[in-house]
Design an enzyme around this catalytic site. Structure first.
Site, short mmCIF file in Angstrom:
data_model
loop_
_atom_site.label_atom_id
_atom_site.label_comp_id
_atom_site.label_asym_id
_atom_site.label_seq_id
_atom_site.Cartn_x
_atom_site.Cartn_y
_atom_site.Cartn_z
NE ARG A 127 -4.19 -2.00 2.14
CZ ARG A 127 -4.10 -3.44 2.75
NH1 ARG A 127 -3.06 -3.24 3.62
NH2 ARG A 127 -5.15 -4.47 2.66
CE LYS A 149 -0.60 13.93 -13.69
NZ LYS A 149 -1.27 14.58 -15.11
CD GLU A 191 6.44 16.25 -22.09
OE1 GLU A 191 6.21 17.20 -21.65
OE2 GLU A 191 6.90 15.15 -22.29
CE LYS A 235 5.32 17.76 -13.44
NZ LYS A 235 5.92 16.37 -14.32
CD GLU A 245 -3.59 16.74 -15.08
OE1 GLU A 245 -2.34 15.79 -14.54
OE2 GLU A 245 -4.54 16.40 -15.37
NE ARG A 249 0.55 17.14 -11.58
CZ ARG A 249 1.36 16.60 -11.44
NH1 ARG A 249 1.59 16.18 -9.95
NH2 ARG A 249 2.13 15.42 -11.42
CG ASN A 253 -1.99 16.38 -18.69
OD1 ASN A 253 -0.83 16.28 -18.49
ND2 ASN A 253 -2.75 16.89 -17.61
CG HIS A 256 0.75 15.98 -22.74
ND1 HIS A 256 1.81 16.57 -23.02
CD2 HIS A 256 1.97 14.75 -22.02
CE1 HIS A 256 2.72 16.79 -22.47
NE2 HIS A 256 3.31 15.70 -21.35
CG HIS A 260 -1.69 11.03 -24.14
ND1 HIS A 260 -2.05 10.92 -22.88
CD2 HIS A 260 0.03 11.46 -24.04
CE1 HIS A 260 -1.31 11.53 -22.43
NE2 HIS A 260 -0.43 11.53 -22.81
CG HIS A 273 6.12 11.10 -23.75
ND1 HIS A 273 4.48 10.95 -24.42
CD2 HIS A 273 6.03 12.06 -23.24
CE1 HIS A 273 3.60 11.59 -23.31
NE2 HIS A 273 5.30 12.64 -22.42
P1 NAD Z 1 12.28 6.37 -21.51
O1 NAD Z 1 12.21 6.36 -20.21
O2 NAD Z 1 11.52 4.66 -22.91
O3 NAD Z 1 14.07 6.37 -21.70
C1 NAD Z 1 14.44 6.38 -23.95
C2 NAD Z 1 15.31 5.55 -23.79
O4 NAD Z 1 16.69 6.06 -23.35
C3 NAD Z 1 15.54 4.56 -23.32
O5 NAD Z 1 15.20 3.15 -24.37
C4 NAD Z 1 16.56 4.21 -22.37
O6 NAD Z 1 16.57 3.18 -21.79
C5 NAD Z 1 17.48 5.16 -22.49
N1 NAD Z 1 18.18 6.05 -21.73
C6 NAD Z 1 17.70 6.29 -20.45
N2 NAD Z 1 18.27 7.20 -20.24
C7 NAD Z 1 19.55 6.76 -20.83
C8 NAD Z 1 21.59 7.42 -20.76
N3 NAD Z 1 21.65 8.61 -19.82
N4 NAD Z 1 21.89 7.10 -21.74
C9 NAD Z 1 21.73 6.15 -22.84
N5 NAD Z 1 20.28 5.28 -22.73
C10 NAD Z 1 19.75 6.24 -21.78
O7 NAD Z 1 11.67 7.13 -22.13
P2 NAD Z 1 11.71 8.86 -21.70
O8 NAD Z 1 11.58 10.08 -22.74
O9 NAD Z 1 12.70 9.06 -20.85
O10 NAD Z 1 10.08 9.03 -20.90
C11 NAD Z 1 8.98 9.13 -21.55
C12 NAD Z 1 8.17 8.19 -20.68
O11 NAD Z 1 7.54 9.52 -19.89
C13 NAD Z 1 6.57 8.30 -21.00
O12 NAD Z 1 6.12 6.61 -20.48
C14 NAD Z 1 5.39 9.51 -20.62
O13 NAD Z 1 4.54 8.71 -20.68
C15 NAD Z 1 6.64 9.29 -19.11
N6 NAD Z 1 6.13 10.28 -19.40
C16 NAD Z 1 5.67 10.98 -17.23
C17 NAD Z 1 5.54 11.71 -16.54
C18 NAD Z 1 5.38 12.15 -15.33
O14 NAD Z 1 5.21 13.16 -15.12
N7 NAD Z 1 5.07 11.15 -14.84
C19 NAD Z 1 5.85 13.02 -17.81
C20 NAD Z 1 6.37 12.95 -18.52
C21 NAD Z 1 6.50 12.16 -19.50
N1 GLY Z 2 3.31 15.97 -17.69
C1 GLY Z 2 2.36 16.21 -16.68
C2 GLY Z 2 2.09 16.37 -14.80
O1 GLY Z 2 3.04 15.58 -14.47
O2 GLY Z 2 1.33 17.19 -15.00
#
Ligand code: NAD
Ligand code: GLY
Length: 371
Positions: A127, A149, A191, A235, A245, A249, A253, A256, A260, A273
């Site tokens: 939990r 998130k 972003e 942020k 949100e 907040r 998006n 997005h 999406h 992304h």
């Molecule tokens: P990702 O996590 O898929 O990483 C991209 C690629 O880079 C992967 O293949 C990873 O193995 C590689 N990689 C990572 N760091 C590296 C490094 N230092 N050196 C070499 N390779 C490396 O993609 P991302 O763009 O980091 O994240 C996208 C995700 O984040 C999406 O799922 C999106 O929905 C999510 N997201 C979440 C929020 C949130 O608020 N929680 C906000 C924005 C995006």
């Molecule tokens: N990336 C959108 C949020 O964190 O709210």
């Protein structure tokens, strides 16, 4: 290379935390866990993927051990298509095997996919246990690691399963960007540009004036630290105002909703992304111009900056009915209306549920990127 470590505080009613941004700080993780007053001998589960684990995990794990904790490393396959309930089950299995308790920690060492999944596993194991974000992509540094998130995708839509669960610490080592592929760097830049459009016209202008935004090798090193700090500060301010949100907040998006759709309709395989968000920003930007929300000049500035960062802006050739179905399945639908974040000018957006379906259909019929 990036001088001293900077600290940004995320002040929340409960669970405030620090975001540390520095150089060569990744292997201070053991000391950072000690500072959080996690009892010595405590179990730590580190989640990563191969590209990140290979260069960084050995010394990272040693640092945790060196501070008297008991770490285990779980390496998951990389990719957005791995952001599933199946991967969460793998993390929960590892949590069970490693006997994680309420006082144990999960650490995300990787990009946004690892961060979202590790956070969701931490939110749901027993939990809710503590977790730390150690983001290694530009995108996860400026956005995904901050704000709490967490979640995974459902086959019908992006991030449909999730929880709000704030990290105890975000530790950013800018040197990890050295191994990040350029395309991933550019995806993160989408972003950053988003923050410029939604609330930081100074940042936007700075990016317009920069000589290059397409690669860590060519970008001004001082600028990259500034970009990361400015983005996180924006942020943090928004999350402090509206953690779960209920209102403001949602502006995070921006781009997005259509982004999406792009990701979902291509099975998360064709665009990264940030690339999908860039296409989404151009799409809503065009609709906003058609509806007189903002000027042609502002739309051109946005699209030119996205192009300067090497990002795509053309709307793909999707079937209209599929787009509409996907839009209506998005989390941002309230009482059957799609909520859009719409730009008013560079640095200012509004949230509206009043965009008529006809305006979207009209965009899909013409789908031109105005520049
Ligand atoms: P990702 O996590 O898929 O990483 C991209 C690629 O880079 C992967 O293949 C990873 O193995 C590689 N990689 C990572 N760091 C590296 C490094 N230092 N050196 C070499 N390779 C490396 O993609 P991302 O763009 O980091 O994240 C996208 C995700 O984040 C999406 O799922 C999106 O929905 C999510 N997201 C979440 C929020 C949130 O608020 N929680 C906000 C924005 C995006
Ligand atoms: N990336 C959108 C949020 O964190 O709210």
């Amino acid at each position: 290379m990036y001088q001293e470590t900077s600290s940004i505080k995320v002040n929340l009613v409960n669970n405030s935390y620090e975001v540390l941004v520095g150089s060569k700080v990744i292997n201070s993780i053991g000391k950072k866990i000690e500072k959080l007053k996690i009892p010595k001998g405590g179990k730590v589960l580190v989640i990563s993927n191969p590209d990140v684990a290979e260069p960084y995990s050995k010394s990272f794990i040693e640092s945790i051990k060196g501070s008297g904790y008991d770490p285990k490393l779980l390496i998951l396959e990389a990719g957005e298509d791995q952001k599933t309930q199946k991967s969460i089950a793998l993390i929960h299995n590892a949590a069970y095997e490693h006997q994680l308790e309420r006082s144990s920690l999960i650490i995300a060492l990787g990009g946004g996919v690892i961060g979202d999944m590790a956070g969701f596993a931490a939110a749901t194991w027993l939990r809710g246990i503590g977790f730390i974000q150690v983001p290694t992509t530009l995108l996860s540094m400026v956005d995904a690691s901050v704000g709490g998130k967490t979640g995974v995708n459902h086959s019908r839509g992006k991030n449909l399963i999730g929880a709000f669960h704030q990290p105890k610490l975000v530790l950013i080592d800018l040197d990890t960007l050295k191994t990040l592929p350029d395309r991933e760097f550019r995806s993160g830049m989408a972003e950053v540009i988003k923050y410029g459009v939604i609330s930081d016209s100074d940042l936007f202008t700075k990016l317009e004036k920069a000589s290059d935004l397409t690669s860590l090798k060519t970008i001004d090193k001082k600028l990259i630290k500034e970009i990361v700090i400015k983005s996180i500060t924006t942020k943090a301010k928004i999350v402090e105002e509206d953690e779960k949100e209920n209102g403001i907040r949602a502006i995070l998006n921006y781009g997005h909703t259509f982004g999406h759709v792009v990701e979902t309709l291509t099975g998360y395989k064709k665009w990264l992304h940030g690339e999908a968000v860039s296409i989404g920003m151009a799409a809503i930007g065009e609709i906003a111009f058609n509806l007189n929300f903002w000027s042609l000049e502002d739309l051109k500035r946005q699209n030119n900056l996205l192009k300067k960062a090497g990002l795509p802006i053309e709307w793909p050739d999707f079937q209209k009915n599929q787009v509409m179905r996907s839009l209506k399945g998005d989390k941002k639908v309230k009482d059957g209306n799609i909520r859009f974040v719409i730009p008013n000018e560079i640095g200012k957006v509004v949230i509206s549920s009043d965009i008529e379906e006809d305006s979207i259909i009209s965009f899909l019929n013409h789908k031109k990127a105005t520049v």
